[in-house]
Every structure is written in structure tokens, then in C-alpha cells.
Design a protein around this motif. Structure first.
Motif, PDB file in Angstrom:
ATOM      1  N   THR A 180     -18.830 -14.013 -19.011  1.00 16.05           N
ATOM      2  CA  THR A 180     -18.054 -12.899 -19.061  1.00 16.05           C
ATOM      3  C   THR A 180     -16.607 -13.258 -18.275  1.00 16.05           C
ATOM      4  OG1 THR A 180     -17.721 -11.548 -17.037  1.00 16.05           O
ATOM      5  CG2 THR A 180     -19.945 -12.214 -17.263  1.00 16.05           C
ATOM      6  N   SER A 181     -16.447 -14.543 -17.845  1.00 14.31           N
ATOM      7  CA  SER A 181     -15.386 -15.176 -17.002  1.00 14.31           C
ATOM      8  C   SER A 181     -14.432 -15.405 -18.006  1.00 14.31           C
ATOM      9  CB  SER A 181     -15.985 -16.361 -16.327  1.00 14.31           C
ATOM     10  OG  SER A 181     -17.249 -16.365 -16.313  1.00 14.31           O
ATOM     11  N   PRO A 182     -14.314 -16.114 -19.245  1.00 17.22           N
ATOM     12  CA  PRO A 182     -13.273 -16.800 -19.636  1.00 17.22           C
ATOM     13  C   PRO A 182     -12.221 -15.691 -20.486  1.00 17.22           C
ATOM     14  CG  PRO A 182     -14.953 -16.767 -21.116  1.00 17.22           C
ATOM     15  CD  PRO A 182     -15.592 -15.915 -20.110  1.00 17.22           C
ATOM     16  N   SER A 183     -11.144 -16.259 -20.650  1.00 15.18           N
ATOM     17  CA  SER A 183      -9.911 -15.630 -21.242  1.00 15.18           C
ATOM     18  C   SER A 183      -9.837 -14.266 -20.914  1.00 15.18           C
ATOM     19  CB  SER A 183     -10.575 -15.629 -22.846  1.00 15.18           C
ATOM     20  OG  SER A 183     -11.372 -14.682 -23.414  1.00 15.18           O
ATOM     21  N   ARG A 184      -9.472 -13.996 -19.755  1.00 16.35           N
ATOM     22  CA  ARG A 184      -8.919 -12.478 -19.228  1.00 16.35           C
ATOM     23  C   ARG A 184      -7.542 -12.498 -19.420  1.00 16.35           C
ATOM     24  NH1 ARG A 184     -12.638  -8.365 -17.858  1.00 16.35           N
ATOM     25  NH2 ARG A 184     -14.773  -9.537 -18.650  1.00 16.35           N
ATOM     26  N   PRO A 185      -6.996 -11.350 -19.466  1.00 13.80           N
ATOM     27  CA  PRO A 185      -5.539 -11.156 -19.089  1.00 13.80           C
ATOM     28  C   PRO A 185      -5.196 -11.461 -17.767  1.00 13.80           C
ATOM     29  CG  PRO A 185      -6.696  -9.088 -19.411  1.00 13.80           C
ATOM     30  CD  PRO A 185      -7.686 -10.004 -19.658  1.00 13.80           C
ATOM     31  N   GLU A 186      -4.298 -12.677 -17.886  1.00 15.48           N
ATOM     32  CA  GLU A 186      -3.842 -13.308 -16.714  1.00 15.48           C
ATOM     33  C   GLU A 186      -2.968 -12.189 -16.149  1.00 15.48           C
ATOM     34  OE1 GLU A 186      -2.478 -16.298 -14.634  1.00 15.48           O
ATOM     35  OE2 GLU A 186      -4.732 -16.622 -15.308  1.00 15.48           O
ATOM     36  N   PRO A 187      -3.365 -11.981 -14.497  1.00 16.53           N
ATOM     37  CA  PRO A 187      -2.368 -11.323 -14.074  1.00 16.53           C
ATOM     38  C   PRO A 187      -0.940 -11.819 -13.998  1.00 16.53           C
ATOM     39  CG  PRO A 187      -3.713 -12.820 -12.405  1.00 16.53           C
ATOM     40  CD  PRO A 187      -4.070 -12.991 -13.768  1.00 16.53           C
ATOM     41  N   PRO A 188      -0.037 -10.800 -14.513  1.00 21.00           N
ATOM     42  CA  PRO A 188       1.386 -11.469 -14.862  1.00 21.00           C
ATOM     43  C   PRO A 188       1.998 -11.436 -13.304  1.00 21.00           C
ATOM     44  CG  PRO A 188       1.004  -9.088 -15.608  1.00 21.00           C
ATOM     45  CD  PRO A 188      -0.245  -9.720 -15.272  1.00 21.00           C
ATOM     46  N   PRO A 189       2.859 -12.468 -13.199  1.00 22.89           N
ATOM     47  CA  PRO A 189       3.677 -12.510 -11.790  1.00 22.89           C
ATOM     48  C   PRO A 189       4.284 -11.449 -11.444  1.00 22.89           C
ATOM     49  CG  PRO A 189       4.255 -14.324 -13.557  1.00 22.89           C
ATOM     50  CD  PRO A 189       3.261 -13.261 -14.471  1.00 22.89           C
ATOM     51  N   ASP A 190       4.739 -10.445 -12.363  1.00 28.08           N
ATOM     52  CA  ASP A 190       5.185  -9.138 -12.060  1.00 28.08           C
ATOM     53  C   ASP A 190       4.341  -8.092 -12.490  1.00 28.08           C
ATOM     54  OD1 ASP A 190       6.206  -9.751 -14.377  1.00 28.08           O
ATOM     55  OD2 ASP A 190       7.707  -8.245 -14.283  1.00 28.08           O
ATOM     56  N   CYS A 191       3.011  -7.858 -11.877  1.00 28.08           N
ATOM     57  CA  CYS A 191       2.113  -7.128 -12.471  1.00 28.08           C
ATOM     58  C   CYS A 191       2.522  -5.538 -12.056  1.00 28.08           C
ATOM     59  CB  CYS A 191       0.510  -7.627 -11.967  1.00 28.08           C
ATOM     60  SG  CYS A 191      -0.444  -6.382 -12.092  1.00 28.08           S
ATOM     61  N   PRO A 192       2.311  -4.739 -13.147  1.00 32.94           N
ATOM     62  CA  PRO A 192       2.552  -3.394 -12.825  1.00 32.94           C
ATOM     63  C   PRO A 192       1.947  -2.827 -11.713  1.00 32.94           C
ATOM     64  CG  PRO A 192       2.091  -3.566 -15.049  1.00 32.94           C
ATOM     65  CD  PRO A 192       1.764  -4.954 -14.398  1.00 32.94           C
ATOM     66  N   LEU A 193       0.678  -3.329 -11.368  1.00 31.17           N
ATOM     67  CA  LEU A 193       0.154  -2.641 -10.095  1.00 31.17           C
ATOM     68  C   LEU A 193       0.768  -3.196  -9.088  1.00 31.17           C
ATOM     69  CD1 LEU A 193      -2.520  -1.170  -8.974  1.00 31.17           C
ATOM     70  CD2 LEU A 193      -3.606  -3.336  -9.239  1.00 31.17           C
ATOM     71  N   GLU A 194       1.117  -4.605  -8.894  1.00 30.71           N
ATOM     72  CA  GLU A 194       1.635  -4.962  -7.653  1.00 30.71           C
ATOM     73  C   GLU A 194       2.968  -4.427  -7.663  1.00 30.71           C
ATOM     74  OE1 GLU A 194       0.120  -6.902  -5.596  1.00 30.71           O
ATOM     75  OE2 GLU A 194      -1.768  -7.116  -7.191  1.00 30.71           O
ATOM     76  N   ARG A 195       3.697  -4.101  -8.470  1.00 29.67           N
ATOM     77  CA  ARG A 195       5.124  -3.445  -8.257  1.00 29.67           C
ATOM     78  C   ARG A 195       4.984  -1.840  -7.750  1.00 29.67           C
ATOM     79  NH1 ARG A 195       9.918  -3.244 -10.894  1.00 29.67           N
ATOM     80  NH2 ARG A 195      10.309  -5.133 -12.189  1.00 29.67           N
ATOM     81  N   TYR A 196       3.628  -1.483  -8.178  1.00 27.51           N
ATOM     82  CA  TYR A 196       3.162  -0.123  -7.711  1.00 27.51           C
ATOM     83  C   TYR A 196       3.007  -0.216  -5.945  1.00 27.51           C
ATOM     84  CZ  TYR A 196       1.193   4.473  -6.603  1.00 27.51           C
ATOM     85  OH  TYR A 196       0.421   5.711  -6.399  1.00 27.51           O
TER      86      TYR A 196
END
Lengths: 119, 119
Positions: free
Chosen positions: B2-18
Motif C-alpha cells: 500500500t505504500s509506494p507511489s502516492r500523490p506526493e504532498p505538493p509544497p503548496d498543498c491545497p489543504l495546507e493553504r486552507y
DNA sequence: GGGGGTGGTAACCGATTGGTACCTACTTGT
DNA sequence: ACAAGTAGGTACCAATCGGTTACCACCCCC
């Protein structure tokens, strides 16, 4: 006059319902990373860079208690534990989608109003 | 696996922005009550039953700094100050709408699965 | 039997958040 | 004159939240 006749906060306000389960710095992020499918303890710890194992287990326990997340011990070699969103947990998807749209919208507004002009 | 190749947390993640602007116990609730239109300091204090004036002013200041909320002193008798959502602030509306839908959905799920049965 | 990876627990601490109490300054009403 | 309501500011606390450090148990491999 701005004060009178406002929509009274219903005793079971939708916002309160939401905030009751999704609060604190980590819970939204945990749900966020579980959106993409089941995830193991160590995976989540790496996803949520910076979280301590203590807090991660604590938050997962409360999410389990709220039945947003299911915990499943896999009968594998070194013992793996898989966490996944339950049906209730998946119900939060629209909120995350809205957050994505809002973030994009905010970015557009920033571009539109030039990085140094306001009021 | 289940671990590999996940959508990397983008540096400016929408969630973080929020989460960067909407965090803590009170900010979501303040935005919630400003959804319905401009509101004065005292109105908000009554809306948000339990908030202290100290925290309310502090949160309104940060919301102003983030340009989600505008502050306007009205030239009235005892001096009134009106707070309203800016265009940026109104951009969060979809999130609140999603929260409402989710809360309703959760309520339905609870009814469906009988108030005492699970797993 | 040691090293490394899994998934934790427990004790202790620090930071952040929010609350209480008391104060100002101005205006209206009695 | 004085109380009450407007919108705060400030100093001091309390509670909650999260981090640090250690440690455990289990399994695999060498």
C-alpha cells in the motif's frame, strides 16, 4: 441595523457536527491522506511529516471511536496495521474537494490583485 | 503493498493553504457567522456563545491580516465596528456548503445503521 | 544473538490556545 | 452624577495539544 433576525444557531449546527470530529492540527491531514486509499501506520507517519507516533496513534484512536476510520491488523510477516476510511469517513470527501477549489480560487484572486496592491 | 507511489504532498498543498488561515477553535465559527452578512463586534460575541472578547479581537485581527475579513468603524452614536467577509473570505463559502451537506449525510448514515448497531 | 523494521505505550515537558478579571474611552439614558 | 452599552487592551492563568525521549513486543534475516 445588522443585529436582528439572524438564522439562530441550531442546537445541532452542521458546523458543530463537523468540528466535533474534525478539529486540531492533525485530524484533517490524516483524513486527507486516507482519501487516496488504505494506509498503514508507518505510511501515515511519513505522509504527515512531523507528527509523533504518540499523537498519530491517539488521533487514529479517536477517529476509530468516531467511526470515521477503520483499523485492520494484517496477518503479515512483521505485523502491519492498515487504516482506511469507513463509509462515514468517506462522507467528508466533498469538504476536501471544496477546500481544493477554494485554494485554487484564492490563488487566482492573488494573481488578479497584483502581489502588492490592496484597498 | 500500500505504500509506494502516492500523490506526493505538493509544497503548496491545497489543504495546507486552507489550514494556514482556517485553524483553531474559533476561526471557522467566525467565518460561519459572517457568511450571512456583515456583523458587529458585539453581534459576533453573542453569536459565538462562549468566546472571550480578547480572543474575538485577536482572531478578527488575524482574519483582517489575511484579508478574509474587513473592518469598518461606523460613525455612529456609541461607536460601532462592522466586520464583513471580503471577496477572499467569501471564497470559503463552498467549504461551508460542503460541511452542511456532509453533516446531513452523516445524520442519514446514523439513521440508516440503527442507533445501536455497528460492526 | 544482534540489527532492523513493524506498531505501538508511558512519562514528562513545552508551546499554543483560550479564559478571567480589570481597565479605558465614548455616548446615551435617568 | 451615574449606570449601562459600545469596542476594545492588558496582565495573568488554565487547559489543551502536541513533541521528546525512552522503552516494549513481535517478527525476520544473518
Amino acid at each position: 441595523m445588522t443585529s436582528p433576525s439572524r438564522p439562530e444557531p441550531p442546537p445541532d449546527c452542521p458546523l458543530e457536527r463537523y468540528l466535533h470530529v474534525v478539529s486540531g492540527a492533525w485530524v484533517p491531514r490524516i483524513l486527507w491522506f486516507l482519501r487516496f486509499g488504505p494506509r498503514r501506520f508507518g505510511d501515515l507517519r511519513r505522509d504527515l511529516r512531523g507528527i509523533s507516533t504518540k499523537v498519530l496513534t491517539a488521533k487514529l484512536r479517536t477517529l476509530e471511536a468516531d467511526r470515521l476510520v477503520s483499523r485492520q491488523e494484517l496477518a503479515t510477516s512483521p505485523r502491519q496495521v492498515q487504516y482506511a476510511l469507513t463509509e462515514r469517513g468517506m462522507a467528508f470527501e466533498p469538504v476536501f474537494e471544496a477546500m481544493i477549489r477554494v485554494s485554487h480560487h484564492l490563488a487566482e484572486l492573488e494573481e488578479a490583485t497584483d502581489p502588492a496592491m490592496d484597498r
